[in-house]
Design a protein around this motif. Structure first.
Motif, PDB file in Angstrom:
ATOM      1  N   GLU A   1     -32.014  37.924  10.102  1.00  0.00           N
ATOM      2  CA  GLU A   1     -32.163  37.997   8.617  1.00  0.00           C
ATOM      3  C   GLU A   1     -33.461  37.634   8.074  1.00  0.00           C
ATOM      4  O   GLU A   1     -33.665  38.029   6.832  1.00  0.00           O
TER       5      GLU A   1
ATOM      6  N   ALA B   1     -38.031  40.638  11.372  1.00  0.00           N
ATOM      7  CA  ALA B   1     -37.936  41.594  12.160  1.00  0.00           C
ATOM      8  C   ALA B   1     -37.864  41.226  13.729  1.00  0.00           C
ATOM      9  O   ALA B   1     -38.975  40.821  14.152  1.00  0.00           O
TER      10      ALA B   1
ATOM     11  N   PRO C   1     -35.267  45.643  10.383  1.00  0.00           N
ATOM     12  CA  PRO C   1     -35.895  46.543   9.609  1.00  0.00           C
ATOM     13  C   PRO C   1     -37.006  47.109  10.388  1.00  0.00           C
ATOM     14  O   PRO C   1     -37.542  46.551  11.072  1.00  0.00           O
ATOM     15  N   GLY C   2     -37.477  48.237   9.920  1.00  0.00           N
ATOM     16  CA  GLY C   2     -38.620  48.750  10.457  1.00  0.00           C
ATOM     17  C   GLY C   2     -38.474  50.138  11.092  1.00  0.00           C
ATOM     18  O   GLY C   2     -37.630  51.005  10.491  1.00  0.00           O
TER      19      GLY C   2
ATOM     20  N   ASP D   1     -27.550  58.228   5.947  1.00  0.00           N
ATOM     21  CA  ASP D   1     -27.393  57.663   4.620  1.00  0.00           C
ATOM     22  C   ASP D   1     -27.466  59.326   3.787  1.00  0.00           C
ATOM     23  O   ASP D   1     -28.150  59.335   2.936  1.00  0.00           O
TER      24      ASP D   1
ATOM     25  N   GLU E   1     -38.395  55.003   8.199  1.00  0.00           N
ATOM     26  CA  GLU E   1     -37.940  53.536   7.714  1.00  0.00           C
ATOM     27  C   GLU E   1     -36.516  53.138   7.790  1.00  0.00           C
ATOM     28  O   GLU E   1     -36.068  53.934   6.740  1.00  0.00           O
ATOM     29  N   ILE E   2     -36.136  52.084   8.315  1.00  0.00           N
ATOM     30  CA  ILE E   2     -34.794  51.735   7.986  1.00  0.00           C
ATOM     31  C   ILE E   2     -34.946  50.370   7.450  1.00  0.00           C
ATOM     32  O   ILE E   2     -35.332  49.358   7.986  1.00  0.00           O
ATOM     33  N   SER E   3     -34.229  50.174   6.237  1.00  0.00           N
ATOM     34  CA  SER E   3     -34.383  48.578   5.578  1.00  0.00           C
ATOM     35  C   SER E   3     -33.137  47.989   6.227  1.00  0.00           C
ATOM     36  O   SER E   3     -32.248  48.357   6.700  1.00  0.00           O
ATOM     37  N   ARG E   4     -33.322  46.599   6.071  1.00  0.00           N
ATOM     38  CA  ARG E   4     -32.433  45.525   6.401  1.00  0.00           C
ATOM     39  C   ARG E   4     -30.963  45.959   5.473  1.00  0.00           C
ATOM     40  O   ARG E   4     -31.234  46.174   4.142  1.00  0.00           O
ATOM     41  N   GLY E   5     -29.925  45.732   6.026  1.00  0.00           N
ATOM     42  CA  GLY E   5     -28.695  46.150   5.130  1.00  0.00           C
ATOM     43  C   GLY E   5     -27.658  47.086   5.586  1.00  0.00           C
ATOM     44  O   GLY E   5     -27.818  47.543   6.891  1.00  0.00           O
TER      45      GLY E   5
ATOM     46  N   HIS F   1     -25.932  50.731   6.328  1.00  0.00           N
ATOM     47  CA  HIS F   1     -26.291  52.188   6.363  1.00  0.00           C
ATOM     48  C   HIS F   1     -25.131  53.021   6.978  1.00  0.00           C
ATOM     49  O   HIS F   1     -24.424  52.326   7.692  1.00  0.00           O
TER      50      HIS F   1
ATOM     51  N   TRP G   1     -35.822  51.619  17.755  1.00  0.00           N
ATOM     52  CA  TRP G   1     -36.686  50.957  16.905  1.00  0.00           C
ATOM     53  C   TRP G   1     -38.024  51.246  17.564  1.00  0.00           C
ATOM     54  O   TRP G   1     -38.110  51.262  18.796  1.00  0.00           O
TER      55      TRP G   1
END
Length: 155
Positions: free
Chosen positions: A26, A29, A91-92, A104, A115-119, A121, A135
């Protein structure tokens, strides 16, 4: 991060009930895991209770096995399965491998890097072929059964 991997350290870790792996994920990365100790076999065994549930769930959900002890942030999407909602803690940049995915609500083609954000999906494989989100930018993954000395990162 493995400073607790002695019998005394593992006992303290479970007694403290602090999900240190999840917390690390959290806060920064962590795209690569080298699982070179037998305690990490829990990733292949969903019934193993070596680690706190929060840590085990975060590690199982956020990493995929590449070869031997090498695990990298990513997801597998089986063809024909309904969309999966998953919490991404790493993320990354991720590369789509295998088949296209719906991520999404946006279709992503094999080879596409995004790019994928933290959270949380939602994603699924499109068509009749399995897909992977891995990744990195166009990772040069090893052939099944091989263990290269260096596979990451490749630009």
């Amino acid at each position: 991060m493995n400073n607790f991997m002695t019998p005394w350290g593992m006992k303290k870790y479970r007694a403290d009930k602090v999900p240190i792996y999840r917390r690390a994920m959290e806060s920064k990365a962590v795209p690569l895991l080298l699982l070179n100790w037998w305690l990490f076999s829990f990733l292949d065994d969903p019934d193993d209770s070596t680690f706190l549930k929060e840590d085990a769930d975060a590690l199982r959900e956020n990493y995929i096995k590449i070869a031997g002890a090498i695990w990298v942030a990513g997801r597998n999407a089986k063809a024909g399965n309904p969309p999966l909602t998953s919490e991404f803690l790493v993320p990354g940049p991720y590369t789509v491998l295998g088949a296209p995915v719906l991520f999404d609500g946006i279709q992503r083609a094999p080879g596409e890097v995004f790019e994928i954000s933290r959270g949380k999906h939602v994603f699924s494989a499109i068509g009749n072929k399995d897909a992977r989100l891995v990744w990195g930018r166009n990772p040069d993954l090893p052939e099944a059964g091989s263990l290269p000395l260096l596979i990451w990162p490749r630009s």
